[in-house]
Design a protein around this motif. Sequence first.
Motif, short mmCIF file in Angstrom:
data_model
loop_
_atom_site.label_atom_id
_atom_site.label_comp_id
_atom_site.label_asym_id
_atom_site.label_seq_id
_atom_site.Cartn_x
_atom_site.Cartn_y
_atom_site.Cartn_z
N GLY A 428 0.81 -1.21 0.00
CA GLY A 428 0.00 0.00 0.00
C GLY A 428 0.84 1.26 0.00
N PHE A 429 2.13 1.11 0.31
CA PHE A 429 3.00 2.28 0.31
C PHE A 429 3.48 2.57 -1.11
CE2 PHE A 429 7.36 3.95 0.35
CZ PHE A 429 7.14 5.16 0.96
N ALA A 430 3.51 3.84 -1.45
CA ALA A 430 4.08 4.21 -2.74
C ALA A 430 4.93 5.45 -2.53
CB ALA A 430 2.99 4.48 -3.76
N PHE A 431 6.14 5.37 -3.03
CA PHE A 431 7.11 6.45 -2.82
C PHE A 431 6.73 7.69 -3.63
CE2 PHE A 431 11.38 8.19 -4.19
CZ PHE A 431 11.60 8.89 -3.01
N ASP A 432 6.80 8.85 -2.99
CA ASP A 432 6.55 10.11 -3.67
C ASP A 432 7.91 10.81 -3.84
OD1 ASP A 432 5.88 12.57 -4.53
OD2 ASP A 432 4.74 13.15 -2.75
N SER A 433 8.35 10.94 -5.09
CA SER A 433 9.71 11.42 -5.33
C SER A 433 9.81 12.95 -5.43
CB SER A 433 10.27 10.78 -6.60
OG SER A 433 9.49 11.16 -7.71
N THR A 434 8.71 13.66 -5.19
CA THR A 434 8.72 15.11 -5.40
C THR A 434 9.85 15.82 -4.66
OG1 THR A 434 6.33 14.87 -5.32
CG2 THR A 434 7.17 17.09 -5.55
N SER A 435 10.05 15.46 -3.38
CA SER A 435 11.01 16.20 -2.57
C SER A 435 12.45 15.98 -3.03
CB SER A 435 10.86 15.82 -1.10
OG SER A 435 11.13 14.45 -0.95
N VAL A 436 12.70 14.88 -3.75
CA VAL A 436 14.06 14.60 -4.21
C VAL A 436 14.07 14.42 -5.73
CG1 VAL A 436 14.99 13.58 -2.10
CG2 VAL A 436 13.64 12.17 -3.63
N ALA A 437 13.24 15.23 -6.41
CA ALA A 437 13.02 15.03 -7.84
C ALA A 437 14.32 15.10 -8.66
CB ALA A 437 12.02 16.04 -8.37
N ASN A 438 15.19 16.04 -8.34
CA ASN A 438 16.43 16.18 -9.13
C ASN A 438 17.33 14.96 -8.95
OD1 ASN A 438 15.72 18.67 -10.16
ND2 ASN A 438 16.57 19.75 -8.40
N GLN A 439 17.48 14.53 -7.70
CA GLN A 439 18.31 13.35 -7.44
C GLN A 439 17.69 12.12 -8.10
OE1 GLN A 439 17.32 15.64 -5.26
NE2 GLN A 439 18.56 15.69 -3.41
N TYR A 440 16.35 12.05 -8.03
CA TYR A 440 15.65 10.89 -8.59
C TYR A 440 15.88 10.80 -10.10
CZ TYR A 440 12.03 7.47 -9.46
OH TYR A 440 11.36 6.35 -9.87
N THR A 441 15.74 11.96 -10.77
CA THR A 441 15.96 11.98 -12.22
C THR A 441 17.37 11.49 -12.55
OG1 THR A 441 14.61 13.97 -12.20
CG2 THR A 441 15.72 13.45 -14.25
N ALA A 442 18.35 11.99 -11.79
CA ALA A 442 19.74 11.61 -12.06
C ALA A 442 19.97 10.12 -11.80
CB ALA A 442 20.68 12.44 -11.21
N CYS A 443 19.40 9.61 -10.70
CA CYS A 443 19.57 8.19 -10.38
C CYS A 443 18.87 7.29 -11.39
CB CYS A 443 19.07 7.89 -8.97
SG CYS A 443 20.19 8.49 -7.69
N CYS A 444 17.72 7.73 -11.90
CA CYS A 444 17.01 6.96 -12.94
C CYS A 444 17.95 6.69 -14.10
CB CYS A 444 15.81 7.73 -13.47
SG CYS A 444 14.36 7.60 -12.45
N ASN A 445 18.71 7.71 -14.48
CA ASN A 445 19.61 7.54 -15.61
C ASN A 445 20.73 6.56 -15.32
OD1 ASN A 445 19.01 9.19 -18.05
ND2 ASN A 445 18.69 10.71 -16.47
N VAL A 446 21.21 6.57 -14.08
CA VAL A 446 22.26 5.60 -13.72
C VAL A 446 21.68 4.19 -13.76
CG1 VAL A 446 23.96 4.94 -11.99
CG2 VAL A 446 23.37 7.34 -12.28
N MET A 447 20.45 4.03 -13.22
CA MET A 447 19.83 2.70 -13.22
C MET A 447 19.59 2.23 -14.65
SD MET A 447 19.78 1.82 -10.15
CE MET A 447 18.73 0.48 -9.69
N ASP A 448 19.13 3.13 -15.53
CA ASP A 448 18.92 2.76 -16.93
C ASP A 448 20.21 2.26 -17.56
OD1 ASP A 448 16.29 3.29 -17.06
OD2 ASP A 448 16.50 5.33 -17.82
N LYS A 449 21.31 2.83 -17.10
CA LYS A 449 22.60 2.51 -17.68
C LYS A 449 23.03 1.09 -17.28
CE LYS A 449 26.81 5.32 -17.93
NZ LYS A 449 27.36 6.57 -17.36
N TYR A 450 22.84 0.74 -16.02
CA TYR A 450 23.48 -0.49 -15.53
C TYR A 450 22.54 -1.64 -15.20
CZ TYR A 450 27.55 2.52 -15.09
OH TYR A 450 28.58 3.37 -15.36
N TYR A 451 21.28 -1.35 -14.84
CA TYR A 451 20.42 -2.40 -14.31
C TYR A 451 20.25 -3.57 -15.29
CZ TYR A 451 16.33 -4.77 -12.36
OH TYR A 451 15.49 -5.71 -11.86
N ALA A 452 19.78 -3.26 -16.51
CA ALA A 452 19.52 -4.33 -17.48
C ALA A 452 20.81 -5.04 -17.85
CB ALA A 452 18.85 -3.75 -18.71
N ALA A 453 21.90 -4.27 -17.98
CA ALA A 453 23.18 -4.87 -18.38
C ALA A 453 23.67 -5.86 -17.33
CB ALA A 453 24.21 -3.78 -18.60
#
Lengths: 495, 314
Positions: A428-453
């Motif tokens: 039932g919990f869902a993370f709200d990324s608003t307060s850390v939006a800039n960090q979240y955007t940057a981390c998303c890109n890192v995850m896109d880079k390495y997770y699937a690989a």
Amino acid sequence: MKMKKLLTFVLTAAMTLGLTACGGGSGDGSGSAANSSDGVGAAGSDGSAGTVQNVVVAIPTLFDINDSQMVADAINEIAADKYGVTVTLEFIAVGNWAQQTNLLLTSDEVDVLAFYSTPLTTFIKNNQALPLEDYVENASDAFKAVWSDAELQGTSMNGHIYAIPNLRNFGNTRGLDIDEKIAAEFGIEDGQHMTLDEVSEFLYAAHEAYPDRYAIVPQGGSNMVSGWTWDGLGDSKFIGVLEDCGQDLTVKNLFETDDFTELCTYTRQWYADGLSMADALSNTEDGKKLIQAGKAVACLENYAVDTAEGCIRTVIVDAWAVSNSYAELCYGINTNSSKPDAAWKALEMFYVDQDICELLTNGIEGTHYTVNEDGTTTYTENGGYNISAIAWVLPYSGYAHPIDANGPAYFEDLIAFNDSCMKSKGLGFAFDSTSVANQYTACCNVMDKYYAALMCGTVDVESTIAQANAELEAAGLSDIISAKQEQLDAFLSAR
Amino acid sequence: MTDTLTKMQKKGGMKGKTKTSLALISMMLPGMIYLVINNYIPMAGLVVAFKSFDYSKGIWGSGWAGLGNFTYLFKTQDAFNIVRNTLLYNVVFILLGNMLAITVAVMLNFLRGQVNKKVYQTLILIPYLISMVVVSYIVYGFLSMDNGFLNKLIETFGGTAVSWYTQPKYWPFILTLVHLWSGFGYSSIVYYATVIGIDSSLYEAASIDGANVWEQVWHITLPGLRMTIITLVLMAMGRMFYSDFGLFYQVPMRSGLLSGATDTIDVFVYKALTQLNDVGRASAAGLLQSVLGFFMVLTANLIVRKVDSDSALF
């Protein structure tokens, strides 16, 4: 000279006409659609008191549904008298879903829709979802019997219910799908439990016996397997996760968890030894299709009570539900809807009215399907309405006949599966990324880079994880993890 | 447009003036209406870049966000990377792209025979018409590990297959090659249109004076192309901060490992915002790109005007 003038006039007229005609064309199309359904509503409402309002319902689909108007007409025959609403069914392909619903939500072109593909938290944050708790409170007993209060927590945020869960599997078992002939050869049975060691042993043996097939392929595309034992807390990029199927309540960096390293070490070994696809990262095919086509032996998979043609399914991680499992696909009402009361009536009837549920799931008996002796359905050759093959997109199909491929007890099994499977403690919990939006955007890109690989085993585990962690740290991962932990703790203590 | 109008007015005298311009204006009207509706009215929507957009309140009702929507473009470590990629790729594309296009246009001009011309024009234009999604699979056909043409070739000559899709270092070259291949046909036809407009008597005079082919190209064709080159380069500079999304997103087959070499501003914004669905931030990125592009054009035009005032656009 006269000729020239005439020509000028004709050309100008043609251009102006062309322009206005172009502008009008698209408007006319939608207008006539709305009119025709209004007509149905008016005809049905003759006997009953009050006005019948038409509600537009958007449902995601994987293929074209040609007879949606015919089915909507049949539903409206019942609904207009009984509930005072009529519906227009809009089936939208999942590929266009995010974009098209986003546009529909800017005005009141849609009333009831599935919150799908974009996280429910985003819809709530953008104020696109209407709070429903007042409607739920005054709903019929039949409706209240469908979902428990705990289950409705799964689609709530900050004390408001924003959507109603739909009927599908909320949990998933993770296991290895194996070509049934090869599995029989190696004495592996459907539903058998396997450790990763046993999986590895089997894959090496299968690779030896079938060198012209990939021993293992991704579940689909470059996605090795959807989820595993970590819970992203409503975040599909897994930036900060709960370990151990959501049973451990400390938020951690995925790349520092043992389960992730373990799985990647195995896939890396398989990749390096030529067991898996060299092109896994640019693969676009579905794993099961590759198995059925005789190109692959096995693939990792998440599943519930459904079966896969030509494959047996083993268990590596027992069924469990991630914290946002109820919110991944659920039905709600557009905040811009001009008739929310009628929209609720339509939404409620989809969950309680057995005849409407049957029509929405299977279409019209005789035209689209026939019922077999065991209570399953078989498609007719018409093929105009076969959404029941993917009944998980619909609001509720629990009362309908299941299709023959799924077996007579499919929906009972599904409901029992949902009740019995283990739930993440953050359910039932869902993370709200608003307060850390800039960090979240940057981390998303890192995850896109390495997770699937990493998951596909295409890169060295140890050095890549070290590199990824350094990049994540620089991108502000610690801010996200502490924000996630804080929100989770607040959520748990409020409950 | 005004030039034509004044010429027409002079010709027609007082009586013809109103009628002629009325006809012209009425012909222009549909285009103008289209331009206003399609290009100018939506500009008001740029205000979204400064709003924290709320779907229930609409564009004007939503609260102001100040410059908050822009910060994510600068706060990330990728910021430098994506701006560098976008600019450098564009510089290379503009330089090599125009050189290749001009060369091909000049060569087309030397072709004799209508059939030849038609065949070559069509052939070089075909890559431009292929969707980038299809192009990405053509590239994949060359670079795939299992069945790629290049890797099979390398293996035939005793080498070991290269994992193209996991190593960023190759991609600046691959993407440049793909871009040139897919775009050269279109831009060379634009140049070719100018080349055939050059007075052929100039060439005849030059050859009588004993100029060889190279000298003809250098002294007649290239000077004749100057205006077109300046216009096209200026326009390309206006799009300096944009990139061909299809090329940078599709052709690397979305392989995350390549992102250091293949992420441009557009791709970064797309990837970053598909999850968040944040209209404000997406508009902020778009606004920033066009404003920066606008200043690029102004600067470039300023330089052109300083060097040769006749060639400047404005």
